[in-house]
Design a protein around this motif. Structure first.
Motif, PDB file in Angstrom:
ATOM      1  N   ILE A 204       0.861  -1.176   0.000  1.00  0.00           N
ATOM      2  CA  ILE A 204       0.000   0.000   0.000  1.00  0.00           C
ATOM      3  C   ILE A 204       0.904   1.235   0.000  1.00  0.00           C
ATOM      4  O   ILE A 204       2.094   1.136   0.327  1.00  0.00           O
ATOM      5  N   PRO A 205       0.395   2.397  -0.381  1.00  0.00           N
ATOM      6  CA  PRO A 205       1.242   3.596  -0.358  1.00  0.00           C
ATOM      7  C   PRO A 205       1.831   3.809   1.042  1.00  0.00           C
ATOM      8  O   PRO A 205       1.085   3.935   2.017  1.00  0.00           O
ATOM      9  N   HIS A 206       3.139   3.814   1.136  1.00  0.00           N
ATOM     10  CA  HIS A 206       3.766   3.933   2.453  1.00  0.00           C
ATOM     11  C   HIS A 206       4.788   5.064   2.492  1.00  0.00           C
ATOM     12  O   HIS A 206       5.724   5.049   3.291  1.00  0.00           O
ATOM     13  N   ASP A 207       4.579   6.051   1.619  1.00  0.00           N
ATOM     14  CA  ASP A 207       5.450   7.218   1.605  1.00  0.00           C
ATOM     15  C   ASP A 207       4.862   8.380   2.399  1.00  0.00           C
ATOM     16  O   ASP A 207       5.378   9.494   2.366  1.00  0.00           O
ATOM     17  N   GLY A 208       3.771   8.116   3.122  1.00  0.00           N
ATOM     18  CA  GLY A 208       3.106   9.159   3.889  1.00  0.00           C
ATOM     19  C   GLY A 208       3.062   8.811   5.362  1.00  0.00           C
ATOM     20  O   GLY A 208       3.780   7.927   5.850  1.00  0.00           O
ATOM     21  N   PRO A 209       2.194   9.493   6.119  1.00  0.00           N
ATOM     22  CA  PRO A 209       2.135   9.273   7.571  1.00  0.00           C
ATOM     23  C   PRO A 209       1.754   7.849   7.954  1.00  0.00           C
ATOM     24  O   PRO A 209       2.270   7.327   8.949  1.00  0.00           O
ATOM     25  N   VAL A 210       0.850   7.209   7.192  1.00  0.00           N
ATOM     26  CA  VAL A 210       0.493   5.822   7.518  1.00  0.00           C
ATOM     27  C   VAL A 210       1.698   4.904   7.346  1.00  0.00           C
ATOM     28  O   VAL A 210       1.953   4.022   8.173  1.00  0.00           O
TER      29      VAL A 210
END
Length: 304
Positions: A204-210
């Motif tokens: 999953i997109p993991h370049d952000g806060p999550v």
């Protein structure tokens, strides 16, 4: 006398002060006109205050939480929904789905919606190809839509969407492509069929806060291989679900959003290059796969 939490002893006097605050906040909702809203807000308040008291949350930690949620909001736009992602990785999305989709006879199980659905996906004829410009192993998908009594459902709308072989959905690219998604309708026998791509695991997109949260907690962002479905038909419960690939090691390792249901694991049978395809498509130079997914929809009055 003192009360003890999991971390710090708390005096009876301190516990009483904290409980009194909770009671005052709960009372502030007593005159809420909507009874359901009142119930939700008071329960939320109770659990939130219990959480703060149980872990003895520090002011610095609370500030960090506010900064985190602010960052989640700031990165969210019309093509990326970080709040859905957060809900997914905390299992809140799947728990809500389980609460709202109780097991009903032999109906197909629901699972998470995910953050990459788009309205107005292109229409394809039965047997059409959803892939567009998305790359991957061609996969023939076929099945039926029936109700819980085994009656075929003609004209059911079947929405399908998936990532490409590199693990990206079309919305994650900057060129505004539409690929790996479409909608079609079942025929008079409730049957559907289309070409897609064999699903592969992806993060999953993991370049952000999550993603930072997952890294801090030593959790993998990888999702088990899957193909999304949303099926709607008049008088029947809307189904949002996936199918997963039998034998995918990520199923055993763990799906990052807890979406796998055993009943949704399907065999994707790889066909050698040159194997005749169901519709005569020329795939002499590459292998392809095929799978079957028979969908059973509950009646709308079976929702609760």
């Amino acid at each position: 006398m003192t009360e003890t939490t999991s971390t710090t002893p708390v005096s009876a006097e301190q516990a009483a002060r904290e409980q009194a605050l909770t009671e005052r906040v709960l009372a502030s909702f007593n005159h809420t006109p909507n009874e359901r809203l009142k119930e939700v807000m008071q329960s939320l308040t109770t659990h939130l205050h219990d959480f703060v008291r149980e872990v003895r949350l520090t002011e610095k930690e609370w500030g960090t939480a506010i900064e985190f949620l602010t960052a989640v909001g700031q990165i969210t736009d019309d093509r990326r929904q970080e709040f859905i992602l957060l809900s997914d990785v905390l299992g809140a999305s799947m728990q809500t789905i389980l609460v709202n989709n109780p097991t009903t006879e032999n109906a197909t199980e629901a699972t998470v919606f995910g953050p990459f659905f788009l309205e107005d996906a292109p229409y394809i004829e039965l047997g059409g190809d959803i892939a567009g410009s998305a790359h991957g192993q061609p996969c023939w998908v076929e099945g039926t839509v029936k109700d819980t009594h085994g009656i075929p459902v003609p004209g059911a709308r079947v929405e399908v969407w998936e990532a490409d072989e590199d693990g990206f959905y079309d919305v994650q690219y900057d060129d505004h492509r539409i690929a790996g998604r479409a909608h079609l309708f079942t025929d008079q026998h409730g049957e559907f069929r289309f070409w897609g791509l064999t699903p592969t695991p992806y993060p999953i997109p993991h370049d952000g806060p999550v993603g930072k949260m997952l890294e801090a907690t030593n959790r993998s962002p990888v999702r088990a291989s899957h193909l999304h479905f949303m099926v709607t038909a008049e008088g029947l419960r809307t189904l949002v679900t996936h199918i997963f690939v039998e034998g995918d090691p990520q199923i055993e390792i763990g799906d990052s959003v807890f979406g796998v249901q055993d009943s949704l694991i399907k065999r994707f049978e790889v066909q050698p290059a040159g194997t005749p395809t169901p519709d005569g498509r020329d795939l002499k130079d590459k292998n392809w796969a095929r799978t079957r997914f028979d969908i059973i929809l509950a009646r709308s009055d079976e929702q609760q």
